[in-house]
Write a protein that holds these residues in place. Structure first.
Motif, PDB file in Angstrom:
ATOM      1  N   PHE A  67      10.563   0.856   3.174  1.00 16.92           N
ATOM      2  CA  PHE A  67      10.137   1.997   2.369  1.00 16.92           C
ATOM      3  C   PHE A  67      10.628   1.908   0.929  1.00 16.92           C
ATOM      4  CE2 PHE A  67       9.349   3.847   6.491  1.00 16.92           C
ATOM      5  CZ  PHE A  67       8.248   4.645   6.257  1.00 16.92           C
ATOM      6  N   GLN A  68      11.915   1.607   0.746  1.00 18.97           N
ATOM      7  CA  GLN A  68      12.482   1.573  -0.594  1.00 18.97           C
ATOM      8  C   GLN A  68      11.746   0.578  -1.475  1.00 18.97           C
ATOM      9  OE1 GLN A  68      16.761   1.130   0.578  1.00 18.97           O
ATOM     10  NE2 GLN A  68      17.050   2.448  -1.193  1.00 18.97           N
ATOM     11  N   GLN A  69      11.562  -0.634  -0.970  1.00 16.19           N
ATOM     12  CA  GLN A  69      10.907  -1.657  -1.770  1.00 16.19           C
ATOM     13  C   GLN A  69       9.444  -1.316  -2.027  1.00 16.19           C
ATOM     14  OE1 GLN A  69      11.622  -5.763  -0.903  1.00 16.19           O
ATOM     15  NE2 GLN A  69      13.649  -5.325  -0.088  1.00 16.19           N
ATOM     16  N   PHE A  70       8.788  -0.725  -1.047  1.00 16.09           N
ATOM     17  CA  PHE A  70       7.387  -0.348  -1.222  1.00 16.09           C
ATOM     18  C   PHE A  70       7.238   0.640  -2.374  1.00 16.09           C
ATOM     19  CE2 PHE A  70       3.853   2.554  -0.523  1.00 16.09           C
ATOM     20  CZ  PHE A  70       2.793   1.668  -0.404  1.00 16.09           C
ATOM     21  N   PHE A  71       8.046   1.701  -2.356  1.00 11.30           N
ATOM     22  CA  PHE A  71       7.922   2.729  -3.393  1.00 11.30           C
ATOM     23  C   PHE A  71       8.479   2.262  -4.742  1.00 11.30           C
ATOM     24  CE2 PHE A  71       7.041   5.402   0.256  1.00 11.30           C
ATOM     25  CZ  PHE A  71       6.024   6.203  -0.233  1.00 11.30           C
ATOM     26  N   GLN A  72       9.406   1.303  -4.741  1.00 18.01           N
ATOM     27  CA  GLN A  72       9.878   0.745  -6.007  1.00 18.01           C
ATOM     28  C   GLN A  72       8.783  -0.088  -6.662  1.00 18.01           C
ATOM     29  OE1 GLN A  72      13.426  -1.406  -4.972  1.00 18.01           O
ATOM     30  NE2 GLN A  72      14.713   0.417  -4.981  1.00 18.01           N
ATOM     31  N   ASN A  78       3.295   8.360  -5.861  1.00 15.72           N
ATOM     32  CA  ASN A  78       4.348   9.356  -5.928  1.00 15.72           C
ATOM     33  C   ASN A  78       4.658   9.854  -4.519  1.00 15.72           C
ATOM     34  OD1 ASN A  78       5.064  12.346  -6.020  1.00 15.72           O
ATOM     35  ND2 ASN A  78       5.440  11.727  -8.147  1.00 15.72           N
ATOM     36  N   SER A  79       5.930   9.785  -4.122  1.00 16.39           N
ATOM     37  CA  SER A  79       6.284  10.178  -2.756  1.00 16.39           C
ATOM     38  C   SER A  79       6.058  11.666  -2.508  1.00 16.39           C
ATOM     39  CB  SER A  79       7.722   9.777  -2.419  1.00 16.39           C
ATOM     40  OG  SER A  79       8.639  10.435  -3.245  1.00 16.39           O
ATOM     41  N   ASN A  89       7.457  17.125   4.821  1.00 17.93           N
ATOM     42  CA  ASN A  89       8.421  17.690   3.896  1.00 17.93           C
ATOM     43  C   ASN A  89       8.765  16.632   2.838  1.00 17.93           C
ATOM     44  OD1 ASN A  89      11.157  18.127   2.825  1.00 17.93           O
ATOM     45  ND2 ASN A  89      11.167  19.907   4.186  1.00 17.93           N
ATOM     46  N   PRO A  90       8.567  16.957   1.535  1.00 20.59           N
ATOM     47  CA  PRO A  90       8.849  15.975   0.486  1.00 20.59           C
ATOM     48  C   PRO A  90      10.294  15.477   0.465  1.00 20.59           C
ATOM     49  CG  PRO A  90       7.602  17.818  -0.407  1.00 20.59           C
ATOM     50  CD  PRO A  90       7.987  18.184   0.997  1.00 20.59           C
ATOM     51  N   THR A  91      11.226  16.354   0.795  1.00 18.26           N
ATOM     52  CA  THR A  91      12.635  15.954   0.834  1.00 18.26           C
ATOM     53  C   THR A  91      12.872  14.913   1.922  1.00 18.26           C
ATOM     54  OG1 THR A  91      13.296  18.128   0.021  1.00 18.26           O
ATOM     55  CG2 THR A  91      15.010  16.796   1.053  1.00 18.26           C
ATOM     56  N   LEU A  92      12.233  15.101   3.073  1.00 21.14           N
ATOM     57  CA  LEU A  92      12.381  14.156   4.173  1.00 21.14           C
ATOM     58  C   LEU A  92      11.814  12.791   3.783  1.00 21.14           C
ATOM     59  CD1 LEU A  92      13.210  13.539   7.078  1.00 21.14           C
ATOM     60  CD2 LEU A  92      10.969  14.396   7.814  1.00 21.14           C
TER      61      LEU A  92
END
Length: 130
Positions: A67-72, A78-79, A89-92
């Motif tokens: 997930f981290q690398q995908f969104f980086q 935008n998550s 939930n956006p926070t989750l």
């Protein structure tokens, strides 16, 4: 390995582009771009299985990225927008993206389905310039 099985390759972002490797076989490759990496991965897999007379086509490779690398890498996605689109939930989702929590298989499929839906919508849009 049976040809009907998909060979999983782990994709990672590097300082110079991307890398991919198999957890099950001594197969690894790099590429400056995603398309180059996908091409190189197919060549590497076919080279690895050449002596066994097994030829792979692209649809038999399965690429995974955390997930981290995908969104980086895909900063355009935008998550918060994705969370709202899939009813999460956006926070989750942010906690998943930051590596603070690990999503269940069900949540992962929900997120992936949302990403695919956004990709489908974007692929059907033509921009007007003038």
């Amino acid at each position: 390995m049976m040809k009907t099985q998909k060979l999983k390759m782990i994709l990672e972002k590097t300082d110079t582009g991307f890398s991919a490797f198999s957890e099950s076989y001594a197969i690894f490759t790099t590429g400056a771009t995603i398309p180059e990496l996908l091409h190189n991965a197919l060549e590497a897999v076919n080279f690895y299985f050449e002596e066994e007379n097994i030829g792979f086509q692209a649809e038999y490779l399965k690429f995974e990225i955390d997930f981290q690398q995908f969104f980086q890498y895909y900063k355009v996605l935008n998550s918060k927008f994705l969370a709202e689109k899939i009813g999460m939930n956006p926070t989750l989702l942010s906690q998943y993206v930051q590596g603070q929590k690990k999503p269940s298989d069900k949540q992962t499929q929900k997120i992936l389905s949302g990403i695919h839906q956004i990709g489908k919508e974007l692929s059907e849009i033509n921009l007007i310039h003038g």
